[in-house]
Design a protein around this motif. Structure first.
Motif, short mmCIF file in Angstrom:
data_model
loop_
_atom_site.label_atom_id
_atom_site.label_comp_id
_atom_site.label_asym_id
_atom_site.label_seq_id
_atom_site.Cartn_x
_atom_site.Cartn_y
_atom_site.Cartn_z
N ARG A 12 0.83 -1.21 0.00
CA ARG A 12 0.00 0.00 0.00
C ARG A 12 0.87 1.26 0.00
O ARG A 12 0.62 2.20 -0.74
CB ARG A 12 -0.90 0.04 1.22
N ILE A 15 2.62 1.67 -3.47
CA ILE A 15 1.68 2.07 -4.53
C ILE A 15 1.30 3.53 -4.35
O ILE A 15 1.31 4.30 -5.31
CB ILE A 15 0.45 1.15 -4.56
N CYS A 58 -7.58 7.75 -7.87
CA CYS A 58 -6.84 6.54 -8.23
C CYS A 58 -6.35 5.81 -6.98
O CYS A 58 -6.50 4.59 -6.86
CB CYS A 58 -5.67 6.92 -9.13
N ILE A 62 -7.53 2.05 -5.80
CA ILE A 62 -6.54 1.00 -5.59
C ILE A 62 -6.66 0.43 -4.19
O ILE A 62 -6.63 -0.80 -3.99
CB ILE A 62 -5.11 1.52 -5.86
N GLU A 63 -6.81 1.30 -3.19
CA GLU A 63 -6.95 0.83 -1.82
C GLU A 63 -8.21 0.00 -1.64
O GLU A 63 -8.19 -1.01 -0.94
CB GLU A 63 -6.92 2.00 -0.85
N ASP A 65 -9.66 -1.80 -3.96
CA ASP A 65 -9.39 -3.08 -4.61
C ASP A 65 -8.48 -3.96 -3.76
O ASP A 65 -8.68 -5.17 -3.66
CB ASP A 65 -8.75 -2.87 -6.00
#
Length: 70
Positions: A12, A15, A58, A62-63, A65
């Motif tokens: 995390r 990313i 974004c 992403i988090e 997902d």
């Protein structure tokens, strides 16, 4: 005391760091355009807001997902 972090926390962090680096690069690009007179101050403000909004969205997606799979 163990200072290690979990693999998911590390992922995390990395990313988020890379996405932020990407949209900061876009901001530097529009700053260059503004300095060169290619865009107005108003356009700069608009583009900067769009870049930041897109980058933050974004990261949020992403988090979300990652929460589903980790």
């Amino acid at each position: 005391m163990d200072n290690s972090i979990s693999a998911s926390d590390y992922l995390r962090f990395q990313i988020n760091r890379q996405v932020k680096r990407l949209f900061k690069g876009f901001i530097v690009t529009i700053e260059d355009l503004k300095i060169r007179g290619n865009i107005t101050d108003e356009d700069y403000i608009l583009y900067r807001k769009r870049i930041l909004d897109s980058g933050n969205e974004c990261i949020r997606e992403i988090e979300q997902d990652m929460d589903k799979v980790l």
